[in-house]
Design an enzyme around this catalytic site. Structure first.
Site, PDB file in Angstrom:
ATOM      1  N   ASP A   1       4.231 -14.343  12.222  1.00 34.47           N
ATOM      2  CA  ASP A   1       2.902 -14.841  11.863  1.00 34.47           C
ATOM      3  C   ASP A   1       1.906 -13.694  12.026  1.00 34.47           C
ATOM      4  O   ASP A   1       1.307 -13.508  13.088  1.00 34.47           O
ATOM      5  CB  ASP A   1       2.522 -16.016  12.770  1.00 34.47           C
ATOM      6  CG  ASP A   1       1.207 -16.671  12.351  1.00 34.47           C
ATOM      7  OD1 ASP A   1       0.460 -16.068  11.557  1.00 34.47           O
ATOM      8  OD2 ASP A   1       0.923 -17.770  12.851  1.00 34.47           O
TER       9      ASP A   1
ATOM     10  N   LYS B   1      -7.477  -0.861  11.220  1.00 37.39           N
ATOM     11  CA  LYS B   1      -6.823  -1.288   9.979  1.00 37.39           C
ATOM     12  C   LYS B   1      -5.594  -0.424   9.743  1.00 37.39           C
ATOM     13  O   LYS B   1      -4.531  -0.912   9.322  1.00 37.39           O
ATOM     14  CB  LYS B   1      -7.793  -1.187   8.808  1.00 37.39           C
ATOM     15  CG  LYS B   1      -7.264  -1.778   7.494  1.00 37.39           C
ATOM     16  CD  LYS B   1      -6.528  -0.769   6.642  1.00 37.39           C
ATOM     17  CE  LYS B   1      -6.080  -1.377   5.319  1.00 37.39           C
ATOM     18  NZ  LYS B   1      -5.261  -0.458   4.507  1.00 37.39           N
TER      19      LYS B   1
ATOM     20  N   GLU C   1       0.821  -1.211   0.000  1.00 37.75           N
ATOM     21  CA  GLU C   1       0.000   0.000   0.000  1.00 37.75           C
ATOM     22  C   GLU C   1       0.858   1.266   0.000  1.00 37.75           C
ATOM     23  O   GLU C   1       1.750   1.414   0.843  1.00 37.75           O
ATOM     24  CB  GLU C   1      -0.925   0.010   1.218  1.00 37.75           C
ATOM     25  CG  GLU C   1      -1.901   1.167   1.241  1.00 37.75           C
ATOM     26  CD  GLU C   1      -2.923   1.037   2.354  1.00 37.75           C
ATOM     27  OE1 GLU C   1      -3.375   2.088   2.860  1.00 37.75           O
ATOM     28  OE2 GLU C   1      -3.268  -0.099   2.713  1.00 37.75           O
TER      29      GLU C   1
ATOM     30  N   HIS D   1      -2.421   9.856  -0.609  1.00 36.81           N
ATOM     31  CA  HIS D   1      -2.513   8.471  -1.062  1.00 36.81           C
ATOM     32  C   HIS D   1      -2.594   8.407  -2.579  1.00 36.81           C
ATOM     33  O   HIS D   1      -1.907   7.614  -3.216  1.00 36.81           O
ATOM     34  CB  HIS D   1      -3.749   7.825  -0.434  1.00 36.81           C
ATOM     35  CG  HIS D   1      -3.866   6.356  -0.696  1.00 36.81           C
ATOM     36  ND1 HIS D   1      -3.220   5.414   0.074  1.00 36.81           N
ATOM     37  CD2 HIS D   1      -4.538   5.668  -1.643  1.00 36.81           C
ATOM     38  CE1 HIS D   1      -3.503   4.205  -0.378  1.00 36.81           C
ATOM     39  NE2 HIS D   1      -4.306   4.335  -1.419  1.00 36.81           N
TER      40      HIS D   1
END
Length: 413
Positions: A269, A253, A76, A367
């Protein structure tokens, strides 16, 4: 350092990282080499290839007084730059302060079909030493330190009744410890059945690592953030994330953009980390923000993150993946606790950067400017054309392939 890190060429960045981390030529080269297919074939079944992700370095991280270069693997755009900028603001006020507990993991042995479940629980607790001895016979690197037992009532529609859950508490030292925990649970299962007269079903670790908590905090200068009004707007953003699950999920998030990126880069992990973090976010019955934000007495912004983090610097992927091994060396951590603290700092920094952008011009401005580079390449731009096309379509507010092709055509004419 002369040039800022983001202004360097790839070769200059690698040279800087190599010098700072004391990397060998082979280690530095691992950042540009894909995982060998032979290694991939040993790691997963039915392997056909390698899926690569961009690997970058977040800068400006001062954690407990130690300067760290933070490797981040993520696809991202804007995440690494945003985390670096937030870390720079925190650095002016002393950087990040973090703590991490012992590497204690819980392994669960589920016992069912018990007619006298309370009596069975007492028998297990009375035989702690025997169970610990069996568990510890299976490992020289980690150690079982306690046995707990609790009664759990089935809350599903199946009405399977009450279950006894025997829990091993295991100090996994500098390993994440999943394999060792599972092995120990399987080792004690026959003895647990003998003691209780019940039947054991599951013998598995819990990824809800609440005995393995990490906490990280930082202060961000009010003026560097944009003034009193910006601090106020960030606090409003936090208020919504704390109070409304629909916002909290997206807020978290953003936190996990930082957490997962460092976890991926260092061979952790990340699915287990995600599951544990989200469970912790809902610990009071409502899903909430993993971070807290408040105004200090001097008007600056203070933030804190707390979450369970089961990570390791030995064993697992961190030992077999050359890039993960090099990333750990670049990060410079000497224990699982130090790794956990660095990951938490990345999560807090990324969260600050995200809510600051959202509370000001919105997330899309920065972004989409970065995303415009991808669109330019998709339109056929090459070399220096990429930046020229990306700048034009971002300034126009039309970040799409059709507009990029038009701009590219005009440039080439």
């Amino acid at each position: 350092m002369g040039k800022k890190f983001y202004e360097m060429t790839r070769e200059e960045r690698l040279a800087f990282v190599r010098e700072q981390a004391g990397l060998s030529g082979e280690e530095a080269a691992s950042f540009g080499q894909p995982l060998a297919y032979e290694s991939a074939g040993r790691m997963v079944e039915n392997a056909v290839g390698i899926m690569s992700l961009p690997l970058g370095i977040a800068t400006n991280f001062l954690i407990n007084g130690v300067e760290r270069l933070v490797p981040m693997a993520i696809e991202e755009p804007s995440v690494i730059a945003a985390a670096s900028k937030a870390a720079k603001i925190a650095k002016a006020k002393g950087g990040f302060t973090a703590t991490a507990g012992r590497s204690l993991m819980i392994g669960q042995v589920q016992v069912v079909r018990l007619s006298k479940i309370d009596a069975a629980r007492r028998k297990v607790l009375a035989k702690k030493k025997e169970l610990l001895a069996i568990a510890n016979s299976k490992s020289k690197s980690v150690s079982a330190v306690d046995v707990q037992a609790r009664v759990v009532k089935d809350a599903s529609r199946n009405r399977m009744g009450k279950m006894l859950v025997v829990e091993l508490v295991i100090d996994t030292k500098d390993a994440m410890g999943a394999n060792a925990v599972n092995t120990m649970c399987e080792a004690i299962a026959p003895k647990v059945e003998e003691m209780t007269g019940g039947s054991v079903v599951l013998k598995i670790l819990s990824n809800y690592a609440t005995m393995r908590m990490v906490k990280c905090s930082a202060v961000f200068d009010r003026e560097e953030l944009g003034g009193k009004e910006m601090v106020e707007r960030i606090l409003y953003a936090h208020a919504l994330a704390h109070s409304d699950p629909y916002r909290a999920v997206t807020h978290n998030k953003g936190v996990m953009n930082g957490v997962d990126a460092v976890a991926l880069a260092t061979g952790q992990d990340f699915r287990a980390i995600e599951a544990g973090a989200h469970a912790y976010a809902a610990r009071d019955g409502t899903y909430r923000s993993l971070t807290k934000w408040w105004r200090t007495k001097t008007g600056d912004l203070a933030g804190e993150i707390e979450l369970p983090l089961a990570v390791g610097i030995v064993g697992g992927v961190a030992n077999v993946h050359p890039t993960a091994k090099t990333a750990l060396k670049v990060l410079g951590v000497k224990s699982a606790q130090e790794l956990a603290m660095a990951i938490a700092a990345a999560g807090l920094a990324q969260n600050l950067a995200a809510i600051r952008a959202l509370a000001s011009e919105g997330i899309q401005k920065g972004h989409m400017r970065l995303h415009a580079r991808n669109i330019a390449v998709m339109a056929g731009a090459r070399g220096g054309e990429v930046e020229r096309v990306a700048d034009r379509i971002a300034d126009d507010g039309q970040v799409n392939v059709e507009r990029a092709k038009e701009v590219l055509s005009s440039i080439r004419k």
